[in-house]
Design an enzyme around this catalytic site. Sequence first.
Site, short mmCIF file in Angstrom:
data_model
loop_
_atom_site.label_atom_id
_atom_site.label_comp_id
_atom_site.label_asym_id
_atom_site.label_seq_id
_atom_site.Cartn_x
_atom_site.Cartn_y
_atom_site.Cartn_z
N ILE A 143 52.46 56.87 20.33
CA ILE A 143 52.08 55.50 20.74
C ILE A 143 50.95 54.98 19.84
O ILE A 143 49.91 55.63 19.74
CB ILE A 143 51.56 55.46 22.20
CG1 ILE A 143 52.51 56.17 23.15
CG2 ILE A 143 51.31 54.03 22.65
CD1 ILE A 143 51.95 56.34 24.56
N GLU A 166 45.24 58.61 14.63
CA GLU A 166 46.21 58.00 15.57
C GLU A 166 46.96 59.06 16.37
O GLU A 166 47.26 58.86 17.56
CB GLU A 166 47.18 57.12 14.79
CG GLU A 166 48.09 56.27 15.62
CD GLU A 166 47.35 55.24 16.46
OE1 GLU A 166 47.30 55.45 17.69
OE2 GLU A 166 46.84 54.24 15.93
N LYS A 207 41.06 63.60 24.94
CA LYS A 207 41.65 62.30 24.57
C LYS A 207 40.89 61.15 25.24
O LYS A 207 40.67 60.11 24.63
CB LYS A 207 43.13 62.26 24.98
CG LYS A 207 43.99 63.23 24.16
CD LYS A 207 45.35 63.40 24.80
CE LYS A 207 46.27 64.26 23.98
NZ LYS A 207 47.49 64.61 24.70
N VAL A 246 55.33 50.83 0.67
CA VAL A 246 53.92 51.08 0.37
C VAL A 246 53.62 50.92 -1.12
O VAL A 246 52.49 50.63 -1.52
CB VAL A 246 53.52 52.50 0.86
CG1 VAL A 246 52.07 52.80 0.60
CG2 VAL A 246 53.84 52.65 2.33
N GLU A 293 49.87 72.67 24.06
CA GLU A 293 48.92 73.18 23.07
C GLU A 293 49.19 74.68 22.86
O GLU A 293 49.84 75.32 23.69
CB GLU A 293 47.48 72.99 23.58
CG GLU A 293 47.08 71.54 23.73
CD GLU A 293 47.23 70.75 22.43
OE1 GLU A 293 46.63 71.12 21.42
OE2 GLU A 293 47.98 69.76 22.43
P1 NAP Z 1 51.19 74.55 16.22
O1 NAP Z 1 52.65 74.32 16.44
O2 NAP Z 1 50.54 75.71 16.90
O3 NAP Z 1 50.96 74.65 14.64
C1 NAP Z 1 49.73 74.99 14.08
C2 NAP Z 1 49.93 75.23 12.60
O4 NAP Z 1 48.66 75.44 11.99
C3 NAP Z 1 50.78 76.44 12.26
O5 NAP Z 1 51.61 76.17 11.17
C4 NAP Z 1 49.76 77.52 11.89
O6 NAP Z 1 50.23 78.42 10.89
C5 NAP Z 1 48.66 76.68 11.29
N1 NAP Z 1 47.34 77.28 11.48
C6 NAP Z 1 46.66 77.43 12.63
N2 NAP Z 1 45.48 78.00 12.42
C7 NAP Z 1 45.41 78.26 11.10
C8 NAP Z 1 44.45 78.84 10.25
N3 NAP Z 1 43.29 79.33 10.73
N4 NAP Z 1 44.70 78.93 8.92
C9 NAP Z 1 45.86 78.45 8.43
N5 NAP Z 1 46.83 77.86 9.17
C10 NAP Z 1 46.60 77.78 10.49
O7 NAP Z 1 50.36 73.27 16.65
P2 NAP Z 1 50.87 71.77 16.82
O8 NAP Z 1 51.51 71.63 18.16
O9 NAP Z 1 51.61 71.34 15.64
O10 NAP Z 1 49.49 70.99 16.94
C11 NAP Z 1 48.69 70.79 15.80
C12 NAP Z 1 47.56 69.81 16.14
O11 NAP Z 1 48.13 68.58 16.57
C13 NAP Z 1 46.68 70.26 17.32
O12 NAP Z 1 45.38 69.78 17.08
C14 NAP Z 1 47.29 69.56 18.50
O13 NAP Z 1 46.36 69.35 19.54
C15 NAP Z 1 47.69 68.26 17.88
N6 NAP Z 1 48.77 67.55 18.54
C16 NAP Z 1 49.91 68.20 18.91
C17 NAP Z 1 50.96 67.50 19.48
C18 NAP Z 1 52.23 68.16 19.91
O14 NAP Z 1 53.08 67.47 20.49
N7 NAP Z 1 52.42 69.42 19.65
C19 NAP Z 1 50.82 66.11 19.70
C20 NAP Z 1 49.64 65.46 19.31
C21 NAP Z 1 48.62 66.19 18.75
P3 NAP Z 1 51.48 79.43 11.18
O15 NAP Z 1 52.66 78.54 11.35
O16 NAP Z 1 51.56 80.28 9.98
O17 NAP Z 1 51.09 80.15 12.45
N1 HSE Z 2 49.65 69.05 24.41
C1 HSE Z 2 49.56 67.65 24.24
C2 HSE Z 2 50.29 66.96 25.38
C3 HSE Z 2 50.16 67.24 22.93
O1 HSE Z 2 51.04 67.63 26.09
O2 HSE Z 2 50.08 65.77 25.59
C4 HSE Z 2 49.98 65.78 22.62
O3 HSE Z 2 48.65 65.49 22.33
#
Ligand code: NAP
Ligand code: HSE
Length: 430
Positions: A136, A129, A205, A33, A190
């Site tokens: 994907i 993305e 989605k 990059v 989630e």
């Molecule tokens: P997660 O594991 O629950 O992590 C959420 C993070 O955000 C944690 O570190 C939490 O802090 C922080 N957080 C939440 N609310 C907050 C607030 N009000 N102030 C400050 N920090 C806050 O969630 P995730 O699975 O990584 O998912 C995150 C996003 O990506 C979501 O929108 C989800 O739909 C999307 N996503 C997830 C996946 C997947 O495979 N998991 C795939 C695609 C998209 P703490 O750690 O201190 O609690």
């Molecule tokens: N909870 C979501 C799933 C994470 O199971 O597909 C990816 O967006």
Amino acid sequence: MKRVSIGLLGLGTVGSGVVKIIQQNGDQIARRVGSELHIKRVLVRSLEKERRVQLPADTLTTDPNLILQDPEIDIVVEVMGGVEPARDYILKALTAGKHVVTANKEVLAKVGDEIFTAAAANRTDVYFEGSVGGGIPLIMPLKEGLTANRLRTVMGIINGTTNYVLTKMTEEKAPFDEVLKQAQELGYAEADPSSDVDGLDAAYKLSILASLAFDARIPLEQVYVEGIRAITPADIESARELGYVIKLLAIGKERDEGIEVRVHPTFIPTHHPLAAVQGVFNAVFVQGDAVGDLMFYGRGAGEMPTGSAVVGDIIDAVRNLQSKVNGRVKMMRQDKPIIPIGQTTSRYYVRMLVVDRPGVLAGIASCFGQNDVSIESVIQKGKGEDPVSLVFVTHEVKHENMARALDQITRLAVVREITNTIRVEGEPRR
Ligand code: NAP
Ligand code: HSE
């Protein structure tokens, strides 16, 4: 080499994946990059929580303003989830002239118009993305590579958690609660897994995919949603006997009369390409008038796959920063009619528990017939017991006719319960 400072909002599953990828592949990314990616600050809820990644002291904060008001931070990555405060922080970042990368499909599906309008007004960009299909590359092809096409269909398996659960229930006959727990432990689900199980995550989605594919505004409340909670081992067994598997499908189609957007469990034949999509994998089928049929396949959730999509977006933002360009791809969101679910057609599987007595089948068939529902096959399981199960597969029928027929059937005294109604796509090989 120039350093680009990044503010990360969230350090859960996806945030940790982003940090790991930048730590592991940072040198290669910098060479490719021409800028070094520097994670300057990370917002979390709790400073005490044990983390899966190591970061320099003072990187973690609970004060969003240390990111949103820091003029050194060019890119804000929102991986917290939920609508508030994610919406508020995204809007503040855009207003401060920062580019935003998000994996948050809920915030985009619910308040995407507000976010994209704010980005355009502030000459910044929103990259998403990671919001659909995990690792994907799907948004970029729809936004850029397929622009030359008129797209008519975008459909597939876009929730990793439910595909994992259905796969384990089918292959290993594992109980629903146990496999859902596994999906949570693997970081697929989630924060509130009912969003996955009840089909909402797939609906968010689908609204993103359909709005890109059809240049349309897709109000979330007009996306028809059914989840997988009602699927029982008996349904999975009936599907197997009939030559199908059950998948949670998201279907978007643009027809002459409007757009069809629906998420629901579906019987698909075992030889169908989507039947082979197992576990956390997602697959999306797209049909364009010039390109023909395309299929995108890969891991739809999890730390590293989603991290890959998010870091890819960060790199895209860095390249646009280097070239001092923004708004290259306009979000075209016109108002178009959405076809009400009652007007859509499908074949159906219906399983019901009934009293085993002469005339029962005739009574049920009469309810179907009065509503123009034509029966393709019927199987009775059990004899003389109370109740026995009857499994019907219908020919293609309008949803509203099917609903009326089922309403009449439930009121028949000999019908104990209609245990499930599931749409059927395609024919098994005989
Ligand atoms: P997660 O594991 O629950 O992590 C959420 C993070 O955000 C944690 O570190 C939490 O802090 C922080 N957080 C939440 N609310 C907050 C607030 N009000 N102030 C400050 N920090 C806050 O969630 P995730 O699975 O990584 O998912 C995150 C996003 O990506 C979501 O929108 C989800 O739909 C999307 N996503 C997830 C996946 C997947 O495979 N998991 C795939 C695609 C998209 P703490 O750690 O201190 O609690
Ligand atoms: N909870 C979501 C799933 C994470 O199971 O597909 C990816 O967006």
